[in-house]
Design a protein around this motif. Sequence first.
Motif, short mmCIF file in Angstrom:
data_model
loop_
_atom_site.label_atom_id
_atom_site.label_comp_id
_atom_site.label_asym_id
_atom_site.label_seq_id
_atom_site.Cartn_x
_atom_site.Cartn_y
_atom_site.Cartn_z
N HIS A 363 -28.99 12.22 34.03
CA HIS A 363 -30.06 11.57 34.15
C HIS A 363 -30.00 10.43 33.08
CE1 HIS A 363 -31.37 14.40 37.12
NE2 HIS A 363 -31.43 15.32 36.21
N PHE A 364 -28.93 9.72 32.55
CA PHE A 364 -28.97 8.85 31.48
C PHE A 364 -29.72 7.58 32.03
CE2 PHE A 364 -27.09 5.26 29.59
CZ PHE A 364 -27.44 5.34 28.35
N LYS A 365 -29.26 7.23 33.34
CA LYS A 365 -30.14 6.05 33.70
C LYS A 365 -31.54 6.05 33.68
CE LYS A 365 -30.17 2.91 37.87
NZ LYS A 365 -30.01 1.65 36.80
N GLU A 366 -32.13 7.28 33.94
CA GLU A 366 -33.60 7.39 33.87
C GLU A 366 -34.15 7.29 32.38
OE1 GLU A 366 -31.86 9.24 35.71
OE2 GLU A 366 -32.53 9.01 37.67
N ILE A 367 -33.21 7.91 31.51
CA ILE A 367 -33.62 7.93 30.02
C ILE A 367 -33.30 6.40 29.39
CG2 ILE A 367 -32.71 8.49 27.89
CD1 ILE A 367 -31.76 11.30 29.10
N ASN A 368 -32.02 5.78 30.00
CA ASN A 368 -31.91 4.37 29.51
C ASN A 368 -33.16 3.43 30.15
OD1 ASN A 368 -30.38 2.53 28.03
ND2 ASN A 368 -29.75 1.66 30.18
N ASP A 369 -33.70 3.81 31.05
CA ASP A 369 -34.72 2.81 31.67
C ASP A 369 -36.14 3.02 31.12
OD1 ASP A 369 -33.08 1.62 33.63
OD2 ASP A 369 -33.41 2.69 35.01
N SER A 370 -36.37 4.26 30.66
CA SER A 370 -37.74 4.84 30.13
C SER A 370 -37.72 4.53 28.65
CB SER A 370 -38.07 6.35 30.45
OG SER A 370 -37.03 7.05 29.63
N LEU A 371 -36.51 4.55 27.86
CA LEU A 371 -36.75 4.28 26.54
C LEU A 371 -36.24 2.94 26.05
CD1 LEU A 371 -34.94 7.66 25.12
CD2 LEU A 371 -37.43 7.06 25.27
N GLY A 372 -35.56 2.35 26.92
CA GLY A 372 -34.91 0.81 26.70
C GLY A 372 -33.57 1.14 26.39
N HIS A 373 -32.69 -0.21 26.55
CA HIS A 373 -31.37 -0.10 26.55
C HIS A 373 -30.79 -0.02 25.14
CE1 HIS A 373 -30.64 -1.12 30.72
NE2 HIS A 373 -31.72 -1.90 30.63
N GLU A 374 -31.68 -0.41 24.11
CA GLU A 374 -31.23 -0.48 22.93
C GLU A 374 -31.18 1.01 22.31
OE1 GLU A 374 -32.81 -1.87 18.46
OE2 GLU A 374 -33.57 -2.57 20.16
N LEU A 375 -32.21 1.61 22.77
CA LEU A 375 -32.16 3.09 22.54
C LEU A 375 -31.27 3.88 23.29
CD1 LEU A 375 -35.94 4.06 21.71
CD2 LEU A 375 -34.04 3.70 19.90
N GLY A 376 -31.05 3.36 24.63
CA GLY A 376 -29.94 4.11 25.40
C GLY A 376 -28.68 3.74 24.71
N ASP A 377 -28.47 2.71 24.18
CA ASP A 377 -26.99 2.38 23.66
C ASP A 377 -26.78 3.48 22.40
OD1 ASP A 377 -26.57 0.63 25.46
OD2 ASP A 377 -26.64 -1.12 24.10
N LYS A 378 -28.00 3.58 21.56
CA LYS A 378 -27.93 4.30 20.42
C LYS A 378 -27.71 6.04 20.79
CE LYS A 378 -30.74 5.50 16.16
NZ LYS A 378 -32.10 5.19 15.63
N LEU A 379 -28.12 6.34 21.87
CA LEU A 379 -27.84 7.66 22.52
C LEU A 379 -26.14 7.81 22.81
CD1 LEU A 379 -29.83 9.91 24.66
CD2 LEU A 379 -27.61 9.56 25.05
N LEU A 380 -25.86 6.68 23.47
CA LEU A 380 -24.34 6.73 23.81
C LEU A 380 -23.53 6.75 22.43
CD1 LEU A 380 -24.38 4.13 26.68
CD2 LEU A 380 -23.88 6.77 26.85
#
Length: 762
Positions: A363-380
Amino acid sequence: MPKVPTEEQYRQQSLSSIRYTDNMTSQNSIRRYNRLMELLLTHAPLPYILNELVLFIEKEKPGIIGSILLLSDDKNHLIEGSAPNLPDFYNQAIDGMAIGIKAGSCGTSAYLGKRVIVADIESHEYWTDFKAVALQAGLKACWSEPIIGSENSVLGTFAMYYKSVKVPDDSDISLILEAARLAGIAIERTRAEKHQQLTNNIFDNLPYAIAITDCNFQILQTNTAFERITGYSFNDIEGLEAFMLMAPGKSSEYYREELSALDETSSRKEEITSQRKNGEDFLIEQTITVLRDSSGKIDRYIWLFDDISERKQAESVIHHQANYDLLTDLPNRNFLLERLNWAIRLCKRSQSKFGLLVLDLDHFKEINDSLGHELGDKLLIHAAERLKSHIKGSDTISRLGGDEFAIMIPTLADRKNLEVIAKGVIQDIGKPYNLIDQENLSYTTASVGIAVYPDDGDTIEALFRSADQAMYSAKEQGRNCYCFFTQGLQQKADSQAKLHQDLKVALKEDQLELYYQPILNLETNQLDKAECLIRWNHPERGIISPGLFIPIAEKTGIIKELGCWIRDQACSQVKQLINNGLNIRLSVNVSRLEFWSGELVSSFLDNMEKYSVIADFLTVEITESLFLKNQKEMTLALSNLRTLGVKISIDDFGTGYSSLSYLGNFPLDELKIDRSFINGIEGEERKQSLVEAIITLSHKLGMKVVAEGIETKGQFELLKSKGCDYAQGFYYAKPMPAKAFTEFATQHWIEANSKYAKPQKD
């Protein structure tokens, strides 16, 4: 007319003649000759020297008109050198003349490389083509001597013209020989000087450092680039051994041994670390060439090198960018492919095995879309750091792209070893992520697929395919787990691939059909709605369940084409129902991928325009998983549909990832209670209370409620008593084809209107 001697007679005369300078007696002649020598020795310009030479000869032999022509660079033409006393029109006529037989005295002499004596221009065959212009200039005789260089090559010609028919005597021959000799010296010296100047310019202006050493490596000469690159001037290093400057740590004996084997046409090239005058180390690419003397002994060494520090640094950056992921700094797919090739070659030789783990964040796509790409990159980035702790030695971890990673274990112990790694990865990835602060932790999990070389694939492509299939199997098993590849997974993958191809054919060959399941209005007992359900009549396998082919359609992207077909059929059916006097709203399901394609609204408009259908007769059913997208974008997309007049219904409520709080944030018209809440509701008070709460909350928010999966009279009556608005299920009606649905709806309308018809007044 004087008798003209033969060429052989003139040759013998010249051999026995005394050099003209030995016979000079007058002081004026000596001064003029010394002046000419002075011009040669002081490197005067060539045109000036040649002009003085012609004037000198003319003064020594009154009646002569001198001319010097130079051979062109292409060796095929003569160009003007100096002829100060010949008419301009004549000089222009012969300037650029092609050499050859019958090209006058000079053209023939240059061509043959021999002296040519023409005593009578008017009658001589060599002058046929140039006779007219020569006679116009008043020229009657011409003797031409080739100017021969030190390598016996023709440089040009020296000519003596007379305005009367004339045969040369011994003094004339001596004079023309001396003139040609002096002209040759002037021409060669000037050309040598130009060549030397050009060589020096090239030497000093080359961007590469050059040092010339003797056979003992002592520096004899350097160029400008040498000082610029090393910081050493020639005065700093003159007489020093070159290897001390250009290759620290390598002795003269080393170079002497290595270079002594080189011949004149070969060189030694290497990349080494050198040191500038200021002590700074830098990388150079060094080429050493040997020059030998006529006896074959080493005479000189030419050391040419270039500062390649920046180039190497750039190559290192380019290599890193080409082989490492810019976000996580993990090896990328290219790097991993090289490592896999290496591992396969190693295992083939040693008859061993290695493991490949492919994992995907759930569900990373959903996380990335809900938190924003910047935080999504940080998670990666955090996830990548956690993965690094599970590799050692020759293991390789790679980011393949997006939220997909791979781990190669080249020293595979056994299956248990891979299980330990997979479990550790899943455990670490599942720990909370502090992307914002401690009060707003984020979570994700990983699905891991494991394949073993060569058991699960003997090529990179086959091994990746097996690991991917295992990973998808882990997702199907609920995610946050690992799965080994099996032949069963391969068979399943093959079956899905075949089904995908068959689905493409089904769209083209009308194997698909829409069924319609009636939805009853519990308040009016009217048939107000129906849900469109797709069916696939496979020519060989019969009816294929949507639960089997819809996930494949979503996975492969063919769901968009399938969705367009469904909407087209639904609008066509609405038109048919309206023509039969039936005002029934049809609901169509929209896939998550299709919803975010950006083409959904325009697709609805196209279908409605095609069949002249208004949006009041259409409802879009969406699932709760869509709520995990960006709420602002979601609200805008739903609002655009509602602006058209399309109703919005949330399907399978209670089974997704949303919460009740989302119901107040989106423009929804209808809520469908999932069948899992209806099944067994008659004997379970907790389910009844939960359903009643959903109905009450929905009504408070202005939404109608549809109960799905009603199969018994008890369920029907219970939901009606709870205030549910609509009922859908086998108790009322099963899904049916278009024709049967039209007949069912017509019969229902007749029965309903007959039952509730008002009596006629008398």
